[in-house]
Design an enzyme around this catalytic site. Structure first.
Site, PDB file in Angstrom:
ATOM      1  N   ARG A 274       1.035  -1.171  -0.041  1.00 24.08           N
ATOM      2  CA  ARG A 274      -0.061  -0.123  -0.009  1.00 24.08           C
ATOM      3  C   ARG A 274       0.761   1.259  -0.085  1.00 24.08           C
ATOM      4  O   ARG A 274       0.586   2.574   0.633  1.00 24.08           O
ATOM      5  CB  ARG A 274      -0.876  -0.019   1.244  1.00 24.08           C
ATOM      6  CG  ARG A 274      -2.194  -1.055   1.346  1.00 24.08           C
ATOM      7  CD  ARG A 274      -3.063  -0.837  -0.010  1.00 24.08           C
ATOM      8  NE  ARG A 274      -4.367  -1.687   0.154  1.00 24.08           N
ATOM      9  CZ  ARG A 274      -4.138  -2.993  -0.316  1.00 24.08           C
ATOM     10  NH1 ARG A 274      -3.224  -3.504  -0.821  1.00 24.08           N
ATOM     11  NH2 ARG A 274      -5.233  -3.692  -0.144  1.00 24.08           N
TER      12      ARG A 274
ATOM     13  N   SER B 266     -10.712  -0.384   3.196  1.00 23.05           N
ATOM     14  CA  SER B 266      -9.921  -0.576   4.234  1.00 23.05           C
ATOM     15  C   SER B 266      -9.361   0.635   4.846  1.00 23.05           C
ATOM     16  O   SER B 266      -9.105   1.331   4.263  1.00 23.05           O
ATOM     17  CB  SER B 266      -8.739  -1.295   3.843  1.00 23.05           C
ATOM     18  OG  SER B 266      -9.333  -2.658   3.345  1.00 23.05           O
TER      19      SER B 266
ATOM     20  N   GLU C 145      -4.919   3.989   6.246  1.00 24.93           N
ATOM     21  CA  GLU C 145      -4.293   3.868   5.115  1.00 24.93           C
ATOM     22  C   GLU C 145      -4.864   5.026   4.217  1.00 24.93           C
ATOM     23  O   GLU C 145      -4.257   5.269   3.235  1.00 24.93           O
ATOM     24  CB  GLU C 145      -4.808   2.452   4.482  1.00 24.93           C
ATOM     25  CG  GLU C 145      -4.041   1.792   3.288  1.00 24.93           C
ATOM     26  CD  GLU C 145      -5.285   1.483   2.281  1.00 24.93           C
ATOM     27  OE1 GLU C 145      -5.034   2.229   1.051  1.00 24.93           O
ATOM     28  OE2 GLU C 145      -6.402   1.022   2.383  1.00 24.93           O
TER      29      GLU C 145
END
Ligand code: EPU
Length: 336
Positions: free
Chosen positions: A153, A221, A317
């Site tokens: 990520r 997420s 994130e």
């Protein structure tokens, strides 16, 4: 002032000074880069937690071109293409390798920034080049896969090139000799599937686990899966033998943030209009007219609860944008 409600999928009420939609690349030369700016695709991994004092640059260029060699398809897709439409296009045309990444919200141009990944595939596995506009030099620049510094990520676009580079297109290489990637547990039951079948299964899993942002505003997420020391992971596994854990290296183990949040008893937990999804604890939902302070309080609450129970720090994130640009809610470092 322009409302950003329709421009980020978490849909908090927020405004920006202006919004410039880029459909033709030469329009990038006309932007006044001295004014603070945020680059946006479809806003599925960005949340505006305050009114942004600057301009939103929305990348909306379109176009896909395909070339082939004996062994592979080389596909260049414009940054403004919708990611899922692009994946569907490839599968329909018989170009396979992206099917595990079906139904991920957002644009092609956003995919390399956070190196999107799902069900055993990361986009870095198939990206060959990323092209863009360098704001500092005013010139077109092409980065190879290696130069993108991809990690979990993460990429150079979140670090050295943050605020300096606008992705305008991405080149992918998909091998003609294709094998389904069934490494993710819930896909393993498929027997010699076609790419279309893999894609259908991924769509079914995502639809059952992840709330649809059109129906329940969310940003996927919300936290990264934390990477912790082997020592900490082993001591947690002794206490919680069923805890999911994934090998990263001899020294590091990745844990499942969704599991940690669920075990901290936070599924369905609400602060104001923000709720931890009942289906997937890693997803936060704007379930009832949430405002920025609800979300900020929820992030801190989750970070504190997971740290107190497991000694693990969670990092969000999703990118948060405040008045003067990107901001971070730091995970507390000790749980006292
Ligand atoms: N789990 C729970 N409770 C929950 C959620 C998860 O116990 O509420 C457990 C699951 O049972 C499983 C483990 O945690 O054992 C991992 O869960 P899952 O397979 O659903 O995936 P994830 O680690 O939560 C990551 C990505 C997703 C991606 C899936 C599938 C991150 C931050 N998220 O989620 O990506 O779709 O794997 O590969 O890496 C996104 O980035 O927006 C995203 C949705």
């Amino acid at each position: 002032m322009i409302s950003l409600l329709q421009h980020h999928t978490f849909a908090l009420p927020a405004f920006a000074t202006s919004l410039i939609r880029i459909e033709q690349l030469n329009e990038l030369n006309q932007v006044d880069w001295h004014i603070p700016f945020i680059i946006l695709g479809e806003g599925s991994n960005t949340v505006f937690v305050d009114d942004f004092q600057g301009q939103i640059i929305q990348i909306a260029n379109k176009g896909i071109s395909v070339n082939e060699t004996d062994a592979s398809y080389i596909i260049e897709a414009s940054a403004g293409e919708n990611w899922h439409s692009f994946v569907s296009f490839c599968v329909k045309q018989g170009m396979y390798g992206l099917e595990n990444l079906a139904l991920i919200p957002g644009t092609v141009g956003a995919a390399p920034v956070q190196n999107i990944g799902a069900y055993g595939v990361e986009v870095k596995d198939v990206i060959t080049k990323v092209s863009g506009f360098n704001i500092v030099t005013g010139e077109h620049q092409v980065l190879t896969n290696e130069e993108c510094e991809f990690a979990y990520r993460d990429s150079i676009f979140k670090h050295a090139l943050l605020g300096k580079f606008i992705i305008t297109s991405v080149e992918f290489e998909l091998q003609k000799e294709w094998q389904a990637n069934l490494s993710y547990g819930p896909l393993q039951f498929l027997q010699a599937p076609t790419a279309q079948q893999v894609m259908d299964e991924v769509i079914a899993i995502r639809s059952s686990k992840l709330p649809d942002p059109k129906l329940q505003p969310n940003s996927g997420s919300f936290f990264k899966n934390p990477i912790v020391s082997n020592g900490l992971a082993q001591s947690l596994l002794e206490k919680y033998p069923s805890m999911p854990s994934y090998f990263v290296s001899d020294k590091q183990i990745k844990l499942a943030a969704g599991w940690l949040i669920e075990q901290a008893n936070l599924k369905g937990y609400k602060i104001g209009g923000v709720e931890v999804s009942e289906k997937q604890a890693l997803v936060l939902i704007n379930s009832d007219g949430a405002v920025n302070k609800d979300l900020l309080a929820m992030i801190t609450h989750i970070q504190k609860a997971v740290l107190a129970k497991f000694g693990v720090a969670l990092e969000h994130e999703v990118r948060l944008i405040a008045k003067s640009g990107e901001t971070k809610v730091e995970a507390p470092t000790c749980h006292k």
